[in-house]
Design a protein around this motif. Sequence first.
Motif, PDB file in Angstrom:
ATOM      1  N   ALA A   1       0.709  -1.241  -0.113  1.00  0.00           N
ATOM      2  CA  ALA A   1      -0.176  -0.075  -0.298  1.00  0.00           C
ATOM      3  C   ALA A   1       0.849   1.212  -0.080  1.00  0.00           C
ATOM      4  O   ALA A   1       0.696   2.287  -0.788  1.00  0.00           O
ATOM      5  N   PHE A   2       1.914   1.169   0.758  1.00  0.00           N
ATOM      6  CA  PHE A   2       2.764   2.303   1.032  1.00  0.00           C
ATOM      7  C   PHE A   2       3.792   2.607  -0.261  1.00  0.00           C
ATOM      8  O   PHE A   2       3.561   3.753  -0.874  1.00  0.00           O
ATOM      9  N   GLU A   3       4.136   1.503  -0.801  1.00  0.00           N
ATOM     10  CA  GLU A   3       4.868   1.886  -2.318  1.00  0.00           C
ATOM     11  C   GLU A   3       3.989   2.229  -3.425  1.00  0.00           C
ATOM     12  O   GLU A   3       4.344   3.144  -4.041  1.00  0.00           O
ATOM     13  N   LEU A   4       2.698   1.886  -3.434  1.00  0.00           N
ATOM     14  CA  LEU A   4       1.837   2.026  -4.593  1.00  0.00           C
ATOM     15  C   LEU A   4       1.492   3.558  -4.414  1.00  0.00           C
ATOM     16  O   LEU A   4       1.509   4.443  -5.070  1.00  0.00           O
ATOM     17  N   ALA A   5       1.311   3.994  -3.028  1.00  0.00           N
ATOM     18  CA  ALA A   5       0.765   5.202  -2.652  1.00  0.00           C
ATOM     19  C   ALA A   5       1.860   6.071  -3.196  1.00  0.00           C
ATOM     20  O   ALA A   5       1.541   7.223  -3.774  1.00  0.00           O
TER      21      ALA A   5
ATOM     22  N   GLY B   1       1.752   9.002  -6.580  1.00  0.00           N
ATOM     23  CA  GLY B   1       1.809  10.504  -6.070  1.00  0.00           C
ATOM     24  C   GLY B   1       0.751  10.795  -4.965  1.00  0.00           C
ATOM     25  O   GLY B   1       0.448  12.013  -4.963  1.00  0.00           O
ATOM     26  N   TYR B   2       0.556   9.926  -4.322  1.00  0.00           N
ATOM     27  CA  TYR B   2      -0.139  10.292  -3.245  1.00  0.00           C
ATOM     28  C   TYR B   2       0.375  11.100  -2.147  1.00  0.00           C
ATOM     29  O   TYR B   2      -0.378  12.085  -1.477  1.00  0.00           O
ATOM     30  N   TYR B   3       1.759  11.056  -1.978  1.00  0.00           N
ATOM     31  CA  TYR B   3       2.483  12.091  -0.842  1.00  0.00           C
ATOM     32  C   TYR B   3       3.051  13.139  -1.611  1.00  0.00           C
ATOM     33  O   TYR B   3       3.640  13.987  -0.932  1.00  0.00           O
ATOM     34  N   ARG B   4       2.704  13.470  -2.804  1.00  0.00           N
ATOM     35  CA  ARG B   4       3.056  14.809  -3.471  1.00  0.00           C
ATOM     36  C   ARG B   4       2.043  15.741  -3.446  1.00  0.00           C
ATOM     37  O   ARG B   4       0.886  15.570  -2.854  1.00  0.00           O
ATOM     38  N   TRP B   5       2.452  17.066  -3.693  1.00  0.00           N
ATOM     39  CA  TRP B   5       1.691  18.068  -3.439  1.00  0.00           C
ATOM     40  C   TRP B   5       1.355  18.731  -4.810  1.00  0.00           C
ATOM     41  O   TRP B   5       2.600  19.254  -5.391  1.00  0.00           O
ATOM     42  N   PRO B   6       0.622  18.888  -5.511  1.00  0.00           N
ATOM     43  CA  PRO B   6      -1.010  18.812  -5.250  1.00  0.00           C
ATOM     44  C   PRO B   6      -0.929  16.861  -5.244  1.00  0.00           C
ATOM     45  O   PRO B   6      -0.310  16.370  -6.001  1.00  0.00           O
ATOM     46  N   ARG B   7      -1.863  16.373  -4.233  1.00  0.00           N
ATOM     47  CA  ARG B   7      -1.766  14.908  -4.427  1.00  0.00           C
ATOM     48  C   ARG B   7      -2.333  14.378  -5.782  1.00  0.00           C
ATOM     49  O   ARG B   7      -3.286  15.114  -6.461  1.00  0.00           O
ATOM     50  N   GLU B   8      -1.772  13.534  -6.475  1.00  0.00           N
ATOM     51  CA  GLU B   8      -2.048  13.268  -7.811  1.00  0.00           C
ATOM     52  C   GLU B   8      -2.916  11.788  -7.965  1.00  0.00           C
ATOM     53  O   GLU B   8      -3.280  11.364  -8.856  1.00  0.00           O
ATOM     54  N   VAL B   9      -3.301  11.225  -6.778  1.00  0.00           N
ATOM     55  CA  VAL B   9      -4.186   9.906  -6.808  1.00  0.00           C
ATOM     56  C   VAL B   9      -4.964   9.927  -5.514  1.00  0.00           C
ATOM     57  O   VAL B   9      -4.661  10.471  -4.513  1.00  0.00           O
TER      58      VAL B   9
ATOM     59  N   THR C   1      -7.520   8.418  -2.482  1.00  0.00           N
ATOM     60  CA  THR C   1      -7.382   6.981  -1.586  1.00  0.00           C
ATOM     61  C   THR C   1      -8.363   5.829  -2.185  1.00  0.00           C
ATOM     62  O   THR C   1      -8.218   4.750  -2.368  1.00  0.00           O
ATOM     63  N   ARG C   2      -9.466   6.512  -2.989  1.00  0.00           N
ATOM     64  CA  ARG C   2     -10.368   5.814  -3.393  1.00  0.00           C
ATOM     65  C   ARG C   2      -9.671   5.098  -4.646  1.00  0.00           C
ATOM     66  O   ARG C   2      -9.880   3.658  -5.010  1.00  0.00           O
ATOM     67  N   GLU C   3      -9.037   5.650  -5.384  1.00  0.00           N
ATOM     68  CA  GLU C   3      -8.401   5.162  -6.896  1.00  0.00           C
ATOM     69  C   GLU C   3      -7.138   3.965  -6.305  1.00  0.00           C
ATOM     70  O   GLU C   3      -7.033   2.988  -6.989  1.00  0.00           O
ATOM     71  N   LEU C   4      -6.633   4.442  -5.104  1.00  0.00           N
ATOM     72  CA  LEU C   4      -5.671   3.371  -4.507  1.00  0.00           C
ATOM     73  C   LEU C   4      -6.186   2.078  -4.025  1.00  0.00           C
ATOM     74  O   LEU C   4      -5.861   0.944  -4.454  1.00  0.00           O
ATOM     75  N   ALA C   5      -7.394   2.283  -3.447  1.00  0.00           N
ATOM     76  CA  ALA C   5      -7.833   1.019  -2.893  1.00  0.00           C
ATOM     77  C   ALA C   5      -8.718   0.207  -4.044  1.00  0.00           C
ATOM     78  O   ALA C   5      -8.522  -1.069  -4.125  1.00  0.00           O
ATOM     79  N   ALA C   6      -9.045   0.873  -5.009  1.00  0.00           N
ATOM     80  CA  ALA C   6      -9.489   0.107  -6.287  1.00  0.00           C
ATOM     81  C   ALA C   6      -8.674  -0.740  -6.898  1.00  0.00           C
ATOM     82  O   ALA C   6      -8.647  -1.763  -7.294  1.00  0.00           O
TER      83      ALA C   6
ATOM     84  N   SER D   1     -11.062  -2.302   0.362  1.00  0.00           N
ATOM     85  CA  SER D   1     -11.832  -0.876   0.894  1.00  0.00           C
ATOM     86  C   SER D   1     -11.064   0.147   1.093  1.00  0.00           C
ATOM     87  O   SER D   1      -9.946  -0.156   1.453  1.00  0.00           O
ATOM     88  N   LYS D   2     -11.777   1.483   0.980  1.00  0.00           N
ATOM     89  CA  LYS D   2     -10.821   2.468   1.278  1.00  0.00           C
ATOM     90  C   LYS D   2     -10.482   2.448   2.659  1.00  0.00           C
ATOM     91  O   LYS D   2      -9.321   2.980   3.036  1.00  0.00           O
ATOM     92  N   THR D   3     -11.175   2.003   3.543  1.00  0.00           N
ATOM     93  CA  THR D   3     -11.205   2.046   5.173  1.00  0.00           C
ATOM     94  C   THR D   3      -9.739   0.992   5.215  1.00  0.00           C
ATOM     95  O   THR D   3      -8.707   1.275   5.939  1.00  0.00           O
ATOM     96  N   THR D   4      -9.582   0.061   4.624  1.00  0.00           N
ATOM     97  CA  THR D   4      -8.566  -1.045   4.614  1.00  0.00           C
ATOM     98  C   THR D   4      -7.179  -0.636   4.124  1.00  0.00           C
ATOM     99  O   THR D   4      -6.224  -0.632   4.944  1.00  0.00           O
ATOM    100  N   LEU D   5      -7.280   0.343   3.130  1.00  0.00           N
ATOM    101  CA  LEU D   5      -6.218   1.042   2.436  1.00  0.00           C
ATOM    102  C   LEU D   5      -5.776   2.020   3.612  1.00  0.00           C
ATOM    103  O   LEU D   5      -4.363   1.996   3.812  1.00  0.00           O
TER     104      LEU D   5
END
Length: 239
Positions: free
Chosen positions: A192-196, A200-208, A210-215, A220-224
């Motif tokens: 999950a961390f490497e994918l995020a 670009g989850y940790y970039r600003w502006p955020r590029e993805v 949590t819904r997209e990462l979970a999919a 689920s988004k909660t599990t992610l």
Amino acid sequence: MSERTSGEGTRLTLDLWHPNCWAIESTSEYDGGILAHAIYDAPTAGVERSNGLFTAYGESLDEVETLLDVIADSDLTGEVLELQERFDSRGKHVAPGPVAREFFLEYDPSDMMCPQLLKQGFVHSAPTQIENGRERWEVWFAGAREEIQPRIETVMDETGAEIRVASISTSEGAEPERSRRLDTLTRSQRQAFELAREEGYYRWPREVSTRELAAEMDISKTTLLEHLRKAESKLLDPQ
């Protein structure tokens, strides 16, 4: 005459919740997010309202419109002035979601976190991102690293906020320690961390989102979010 000095400094990302915040309340109940850009009236004695520039963003126009309606109806906000044109003169999309609307907003400055963080030496360095009822602050701290946690605890004591350090970095010596901590993650947490990070989850502006990462991970988004928070905690734990 003052002297010029140089130092390493520390950059932090703070995951933050605090009471009486219209943005936190709105995003905790509805999809979409908010970027807080700038305050145009300084919160001084006797000032009842401050004006700020914000961006509401989301996956669809309906999502953003609903979020703006919720913000306008909040007991914690005043007038919402939606802008007809984007402030980004280059025409580039700067918000984390595919749909975005800039707006000015009047609100009570007494519960603002920026002055409280600044008082403890944390200098705001980028727009604040609010999603899922949490604020994400990018700050710089020029003091000694061992002072960071006591200063954060002071802010929490004085404001009732909950603050977690989501990331911390200095200019030297971070890579070997980071590699060691990566080895402490479970397979799911590391995935999950490497994918995020890659998306670009940790970039600003955020590029993805949590819904997209979970999919993409078929969870689920909660599990992610749980995987990411546990991974972040392990990566940041000095022990």
